[in-house]
Write an enzyme that holds these catalytic residues in place. Structure first.
Site, PDB file in Angstrom:
ATOM      1  CB  SER A 156      40.685  35.528  39.208  1.00  0.00           C
ATOM      2  OG  SER A 156      41.317  36.084  40.282  1.00  0.00           O
ATOM      3  CE1 TYR A 169      38.126  40.182  37.209  1.00  0.00           C
ATOM      4  CE2 TYR A 169      39.590  39.295  38.964  1.00  0.00           C
ATOM      5  CZ  TYR A 169      38.714  38.711  37.349  1.00  0.00           C
ATOM      6  OH  TYR A 169      39.856  38.258  36.686  1.00  0.00           O
TER       7      TYR A 169
HETATM    8  C1  BGC Z   1      43.041  40.358  37.735  1.00  0.00           C
HETATM    9  C2  BGC Z   1      43.555  40.802  37.457  1.00  0.00           C
HETATM   10  C3  BGC Z   1      44.960  41.059  38.693  1.00  0.00           C
HETATM   11  C4  BGC Z   1      45.270  39.619  38.888  1.00  0.00           C
HETATM   12  C5  BGC Z   1      46.209  39.843  40.315  1.00  0.00           C
HETATM   13  C6  BGC Z   1      42.869  39.124  37.747  1.00  0.00           C
HETATM   14  O1  BGC Z   1      42.556  38.437  38.005  1.00  0.00           O
HETATM   15  O2  BGC Z   1      41.983  40.414  36.797  1.00  0.00           O
HETATM   16  O3  BGC Z   1      43.483  42.384  36.945  1.00  0.00           O
HETATM   17  O4  BGC Z   1      46.121  41.704  37.980  1.00  0.00           O
HETATM   18  O5  BGC Z   1      43.959  39.175  39.321  1.00  0.00           O
HETATM   19  O6  BGC Z   1      45.277  40.646  41.600  1.00  0.00           O
END
Ligand code: BGC
Length: 271
Positions: A156, A169
Site C-alpha cells: 500500500s 494497517y
Molecule cells: C487502503 C485504502 C486507501 C488507500 C489510500 C489503501 O492501502 O486500503 O483504504 O484508500 O490506501 O489511502
C-alpha cells in the site's frame, strides 16, 4: 509475441474474489496463466470467488476457487499442497489478501491490532514461505533466462505514508515492505523474484466510504495529483507485468500504482 505471455504458468492469488485480487486474477488469466483464486472459507467469499472463476472462463481463461484463511498455517499448507498436486507446480504468488480495522489509537483493541497483523503481515509471510519452499525445489528451466518463481506482494502507499486511525494497517504495510525486501535479498540467488505493488486509492469495497459520494470523491482526489481514483485494473496490469518475464531483472522493488499519491501533493506550488 505477447511478451507478457503467461501461458502454462500457475498462479495463486490470495483474496482473489474481489477488488484488486479479482482484477489481478483476471489480468494473469488473460495473459494465459491458470489462476487459483483463494478466498476466505465463508459463503459470501466463496460465491465471489466462484463468480470471478466464471468471469475468467467466459473470457476463455482458466481459474479455480480454493478456500483458505491466509492467517492459518495449516490451511495455507493445504492450499499450496493442493495447488501443486493438481497443477504439478506453482510459478506465481500474488500475496493480496488484506483487511482494515480503523480505530482511534487509544480505542484500538488488541483484537483489532492482531486481526490486521494476522492477515496483512503474518498471512503474507505464511503464503510467501509456502511459495519459496516450492520454488527452491525448482531448477531454472529456460537456461538462465527467467526466474523459477515470482512473488508479488500487494502492499500500500501506507508502507511509506503514515495513516492516523489506521496505525495497525500502516504498521502491517510497513512490515510488508521490509519483509519483501529482505526476502528478495535472501532468495535472489535461487532465481526467485520478489516485489511489491503499493496501490494508492483504488475503487474497491475496502475504501468505499472514501469514494461513494461526489463530495467524498472530490476530497479524495485532492490527494491524487493524477486527478482520478484508481481502478482495480490499474493494479491488475501492474501485477501482470511484475509476474511476467518482461520484468525479469526487477527484484526487491516496490512499484507505486497510486496516481502520484506518494508525491506529497500538498507541496505543489507550496512549501
Ligand atoms: C487502503 C485504502 C486507501 C488507500 C489510500 C489503501 O492501502 O486500503 O483504504 O484508500 O490506501 O489511502
Amino acid at each position: 509475441m505477447d511478451q507478457q505471455g503467461l501461458d502454462g504458468r500457475i498462479a495463486i492469488v490470495t483474496g482473489g474474489g474481489a477488488g484488486i485480487g479479482a482484477a489481478s486474477a483476471m489480468a494473469l488469466a488473460q495473459a494465459g496463466a491458470t489462476v487459483v483464486i483463494n478466498h476466505r472459507p465463508r459463503d459470501s467469499s466463496r460465491e465471489a470467488a466462484e463468480k470471478q472463476v466464471a468471469a475468467i472462463a467466459e473470457q476463455g481463461g482458466s481459474a479455480v476457487a480454493m478456500p483458505a484463511d491466509v492467517s492459518d498455517e495449516a490451511q495455507i499448507e493445504t492450499l499450496f499442497a493442493q495447488t501443486i498436486e493438481r497443477f504439478g507446480k506453482l510459478d506465481i504468488l500474488v500475496n493480496n489478501a488484506g483487511i482494515e480495522k480503523p480505530a482511534d489509537f487509544d480505542q484500538m483493541t488488541l483484537a483489532d491490532w492482531n486481526a490486521v497483523m494476522d492477515v496483512n503481515l503474518t498471512g503474507q509471510f505464511l503464503c510467501a514461505r509456502a511459495a519459496v519452499r516450492h520454488f527452491k525445489t525448482r531448477k531454472p528451466d529456460n537456461g538462465d533466462v527467467r526466474a523459477v518463481g515470482n512473488i508479488v506482494f500487494i502492499s500500500s502507499v501506507h508502507e511509506v505514508i503514515p495513516w492516523a486511525f489506521q496505525t495497525n494497517y500502516a504498521a502491517s504495510k510497513g512490515g510488508v515492505m521490509l519483509l519483501m525486501k529482505s526476502l528478495a535479498q535472501e532468495v535472489a540467488p535461487y532465481k526467485i523474484r520478489v516485489n511489491s505493488i503499493a496501490p494508492g486509492a483504488i475503487r474497491t469495497k475496502i475504501n468505499k466510504e472514501a469514494w461513494d459520494s461526489k463530495e467524498k470523491l472530490a476530497e479524495l482526489v485532492k490527494l491524487i495529483p493524477y486527478g482520478r481514483i484508481g481502478e482495480p485494473e490499474d493494479v491488475g496490469r501492474a501485477v501482470r507485468w511484475l509476474a511476467s518475464d518482461d520484468s525479469d531483472y526487477v527484484t526487491g522493488t516496490t512499484l507505486f500504482v497510486d496516481g502520484g499519491m506518494t508525491l506529497y501533493p500538498g507541496f505543489r506550488g507550496a512549501g
